[in-house]
Design an enzyme around this catalytic site. Structure first.
Site, PDB file in Angstrom:
ATOM      1  N   HIS A 186     -16.549  59.752 -34.400  1.00 52.34           N
ATOM      2  CA  HIS A 186     -15.711  58.553 -34.596  1.00 52.34           C
ATOM      3  C   HIS A 186     -16.533  57.282 -34.750  1.00 52.34           C
ATOM      4  O   HIS A 186     -15.977  56.190 -34.868  1.00 52.34           O
ATOM      5  CB  HIS A 186     -14.720  58.412 -33.444  1.00 52.34           C
ATOM      6  CG  HIS A 186     -13.738  59.529 -33.407  1.00 52.34           C
ATOM      7  ND1 HIS A 186     -12.582  59.523 -34.161  1.00 52.34           N
ATOM      8  CD2 HIS A 186     -13.767  60.712 -32.763  1.00 52.34           C
ATOM      9  CE1 HIS A 186     -11.930  60.662 -33.946  1.00 52.34           C
ATOM     10  NE2 HIS A 186     -12.622  61.397 -33.104  1.00 52.34           N
ATOM     11  N   ASN A 230      -7.566  59.350 -38.899  1.00 55.38           N
ATOM     12  CA  ASN A 230      -8.922  58.887 -38.576  1.00 55.38           C
ATOM     13  C   ASN A 230      -9.616  58.311 -39.806  1.00 55.38           C
ATOM     14  O   ASN A 230     -10.832  58.199 -39.841  1.00 55.38           O
ATOM     15  CB  ASN A 230      -9.746  60.046 -38.018  1.00 55.38           C
ATOM     16  CG  ASN A 230      -9.099  60.660 -36.796  1.00 55.38           C
ATOM     17  OD1 ASN A 230      -8.744  59.947 -35.857  1.00 55.38           O
ATOM     18  ND2 ASN A 230      -8.913  61.963 -36.801  1.00 55.38           N
ATOM     19  N   GLU A 232     -20.328  62.062 -26.495  1.00 52.76           N
ATOM     20  CA  GLU A 232     -19.836  61.463 -27.740  1.00 52.76           C
ATOM     21  C   GLU A 232     -20.160  59.981 -27.734  1.00 52.76           C
ATOM     22  O   GLU A 232     -20.169  59.356 -26.677  1.00 52.76           O
ATOM     23  CB  GLU A 232     -18.308  61.638 -27.837  1.00 52.76           C
ATOM     24  CG  GLU A 232     -17.901  63.092 -27.817  1.00 52.76           C
ATOM     25  CD  GLU A 232     -16.396  63.313 -27.878  1.00 52.76           C
ATOM     26  OE1 GLU A 232     -15.642  62.383 -28.263  1.00 52.76           O
ATOM     27  OE2 GLU A 232     -15.966  64.428 -27.536  1.00 52.76           O
ATOM     28  N   ASP A 256     -22.340  63.450 -30.293  1.00 51.85           N
ATOM     29  CA  ASP A 256     -21.316  63.612 -31.321  1.00 51.85           C
ATOM     30  C   ASP A 256     -20.856  62.217 -31.772  1.00 51.85           C
ATOM     31  O   ASP A 256     -20.196  61.502 -31.028  1.00 51.85           O
ATOM     32  CB  ASP A 256     -20.149  64.424 -30.754  1.00 51.85           C
ATOM     33  CG  ASP A 256     -19.088  64.735 -31.804  1.00 51.85           C
ATOM     34  OD1 ASP A 256     -19.131  64.135 -32.899  1.00 51.85           O
ATOM     35  OD2 ASP A 256     -18.209  65.570 -31.521  1.00 51.85           O
ATOM     36  N   LYS A 295     -13.731  61.805 -40.989  1.00 51.80           N
ATOM     37  CA  LYS A 295     -13.070  60.651 -40.367  1.00 51.80           C
ATOM     38  C   LYS A 295     -13.292  59.427 -41.250  1.00 51.80           C
ATOM     39  O   LYS A 295     -12.682  59.332 -42.294  1.00 51.80           O
ATOM     40  CB  LYS A 295     -13.532  60.536 -38.934  1.00 51.80           C
ATOM     41  CG  LYS A 295     -13.188  61.897 -38.274  1.00 51.80           C
ATOM     42  CD  LYS A 295     -12.828  61.984 -36.904  1.00 51.80           C
ATOM     43  CE  LYS A 295     -12.115  63.308 -36.647  1.00 51.80           C
ATOM     44  NZ  LYS A 295     -12.686  64.075 -35.531  1.00 51.80           N
ATOM     45  N   SER A 302     -12.883  60.402 -28.515  1.00 53.23           N
ATOM     46  CA  SER A 302     -11.852  60.530 -29.549  1.00 53.23           C
ATOM     47  C   SER A 302     -10.452  60.158 -29.080  1.00 53.23           C
ATOM     48  O   SER A 302      -9.624  59.765 -29.892  1.00 53.23           O
ATOM     49  CB  SER A 302     -11.855  61.951 -30.109  1.00 53.23           C
ATOM     50  OG  SER A 302     -11.636  62.890 -29.085  1.00 53.23           O
ATOM     51  N   HIS A 316     -14.973  66.578 -26.622  1.00 52.16           N
ATOM     52  CA  HIS A 316     -14.064  67.227 -27.575  1.00 52.16           C
ATOM     53  C   HIS A 316     -14.102  68.754 -27.436  1.00 52.16           C
ATOM     54  O   HIS A 316     -15.128  69.337 -27.079  1.00 52.16           O
ATOM     55  CB  HIS A 316     -14.521  66.824 -28.976  1.00 52.16           C
ATOM     56  CG  HIS A 316     -13.590  67.192 -30.074  1.00 52.16           C
ATOM     57  ND1 HIS A 316     -13.709  68.354 -30.787  1.00 52.16           N
ATOM     58  CD2 HIS A 316     -12.535  66.528 -30.609  1.00 52.16           C
ATOM     59  CE1 HIS A 316     -12.763  68.402 -31.729  1.00 52.16           C
ATOM     60  NE2 HIS A 316     -12.034  67.299 -31.635  1.00 52.16           N
TER      61      HIS A 316
HETATM   62  C1  LIG Z   1     -12.598  65.402 -35.103  1.00 53.79           C
HETATM   63  C2  LIG Z   1     -13.725  65.668 -34.189  1.00 53.79           C
HETATM   64  C3  LIG Z   1     -14.601  66.717 -34.423  1.00 53.79           C
HETATM   65  C4  LIG Z   1     -14.353  67.736 -35.478  1.00 53.79           C
HETATM   66  O1  LIG Z   1     -14.606  67.277 -36.749  1.00 53.79           O
HETATM   67  P1  LIG Z   1     -13.890  67.960 -38.003  1.00 53.79           P
HETATM   68  O2  LIG Z   1     -14.762  67.632 -39.136  1.00 53.79           O
HETATM   69  O3  LIG Z   1     -12.524  67.372 -38.089  1.00 53.79           O
HETATM   70  O4  LIG Z   1     -13.844  69.443 -37.724  1.00 53.79           O
HETATM   71  C5  LIG Z   1     -15.700  66.829 -33.607  1.00 53.79           C
HETATM   72  N1  LIG Z   1     -15.920  65.980 -32.583  1.00 53.79           N
HETATM   73  C6  LIG Z   1     -15.077  64.979 -32.311  1.00 53.79           C
HETATM   74  C7  LIG Z   1     -15.360  64.058 -31.183  1.00 53.79           C
HETATM   75  C8  LIG Z   1     -13.944  64.802 -33.091  1.00 53.79           C
HETATM   76  O5  LIG Z   1     -13.080  63.830 -32.798  1.00 53.79           O
END
Ligand SMILES: *Cc1c(COP(=O)(O)O)cnc(C)c1O
Length: 380
Positions: A210, A46, A178, A207, A241, A182, A132
């Site tokens: 990404h 990522n 989100e 969220d 990411k 993801s 997620h």
């Molecule tokens: C990767 C991810 C997370 C978690 O983030 P980390 O910092 O890797 O723990 C949370 N939400 C989504 C949508 C993700 O893809």
């Protein structure tokens, strides 16, 4: 067979094509990696802008350790708040157009700690079907009533919110989704979701994992792109990411942040992230917001358009359906020199196993073209 023996469960996973194993990389994580002695183009990370191997970030990390030491020593509330933690939170809040922000050790810890702080058993959490795992776990930990709406279906969400509001006139209703999904790489219809949650007096937890670094002006996310910061109550994200490091954040109002400091258990009962990490994250934020950040996003855009013109994110799924088909496709690509992960249940719904291609500004154009050729040949 006794429940004390884990082996039958492992055998069951293997029989279903769902067993996961760890395979070490023998190189730093970058666009080109070495695994088990072989060099591969890495289309499985990522690290969308190549910042994980950016020399300026490595230098900032080292400088952070020299200035602030290796570890924070304690939870932030006890004695672990060091200058870079506050500096990063202020800079991030300003960059995102929010009043305040709070750092966590990871994105997972952000969701798992903040959702239970924001909703309790008298409240309701409404999740997109494809949210997620950390959002689902955070919602479960909250003890709130949980409802799920079909992926990106705003009409259904609106109806659900109407019903919930009538039934729970006093409850906090928290919509969780989100900005970039993801495993599918599509966007949520943010403007319509914001309208719906406002109509029913609900709050929105978005969220941006990404999207942060990739989407919107200076990479500050989908809410920023649409000018909706004022109407998105909670913007979550991660430095793991596009920012190339690790560490999660929640950007919100000063009052909500105060509540999180008092209630988010993954914040309260966990040692603060190393101050050097916050120092490096501040440098990453600087790169994201600079002309170099714009240039990197432009390079990423060129690579996305090569494989899938106009696609809204750096995540490109190729859905194959069957677990074994996805695993075989990943193995074939690996034999041809490409690391592309097969994603299976429970990361994605049953029957939708897929290859998940993620692109980076760090990929040479010829590597993306070669991958495109391999994918076309495999589809024939
Ligand atoms: C990767 C991810 C997370 C978690 O983030 P980390 O910092 O890797 O723990 C949370 N939400 C989504 C949508 C993700 O893809």
């Amino acid at each position: 067979m006794s429940r004390a023996d884990p082996r039958p469960e492992l055998a069951e996973l293997a029989a279903a094509g769902l067993l996961r194993t760890l395979r070490p990389l023998d190189s730093p994580a970058g666009p080109r990696v070495v695994r088990e002695g072989r060099e591969l183009w890495n289309f499985g990370s990522n690290d969308y802008l190549g910042l994980a191997s950016h020399p300026a970030l490595a230098d900032a990390f080292i400088e952070g350790v020299r200035r602030h030491g290796a570890g924070a020593g304690a939870s932030r509330l006890v004695s672990g708040t060091l200058p870079p933690h506050g500096a990063l939170e202020d800079a991030l809040a300003a960059a995102k157009g929010m009043e305040a922000s709070l750092l966590f050790s990871s994105g997972f810890a952000t969701a798992a700690g903040s959702l239970p702080a924001l909703a309790g058993k008298q409240d309701v959490v409404v999740l997109d079907k494809l949210c997620h795992a950390c959002l689902i776990d955070g919602a479960r930990l909250s003890g709130a009533t949980i409802r799920v709406f079909p992926h990106n279906d705003v009409a259904k969400l609106d109806r659900l919110l109407g019903t919930l509001r009538a039934r729970h006139p006093e409850a906090r209703i928290l919509v969780v989704t989100e900005s970039v999904f993801s495993m599918d790489g599509d966007l949520c219809p943010l403007r319509e979701i914001v309208d719906a949650k406002d109509r029913h007096g609900a709050l929105l937890f978005l969220d941006e994992a990404h999207a942060f670094g990739v989407t919107g002006p200076a990479g500050m996310g989908l809410a920023a792109e649409l000018g909706l910061q004022d109407r998105v109550d909670f913007q979550m994200g991660t430095f793991s990411k596009a920012a190339g490091l690790s560490g999660g954040y929640l950007a919100t109002s000063a009052a909500w942040r105060d509540l999180l400091v008092n209630r988010a258990r993954s914040f309260i009962y966990s040692t603060a992230p190393p101050p050097a990490l916050a120092h490096a994250a501040l440098a990453a934020l600087g790169i994201l917001r600079s002309a170099e950040g714009d240039a990197l996003r432009g390079e990423l855009r060129r690579r996305i358009d090569l494989l899938c013109p106009g696609h809204p994110s750096a995540i490109l799924p190729r859905i194959l359906g069957d677990n074994d088909a996805a695993l075989a496709a990943a193995r074939n690509l690996e034999a041809r020199g490409f690391l592309v992960p097969a994603i299976r249940y429970p990361t994605v719904p049953r029957g939708t196993a897929r290859l998940r291609i993620s692109l980076s500004a760090g990929h040479p154009l010829h590597a993306v073209e070669d991958l495109q050729r391999e994918l076309a040949a495999a589809a024939r």
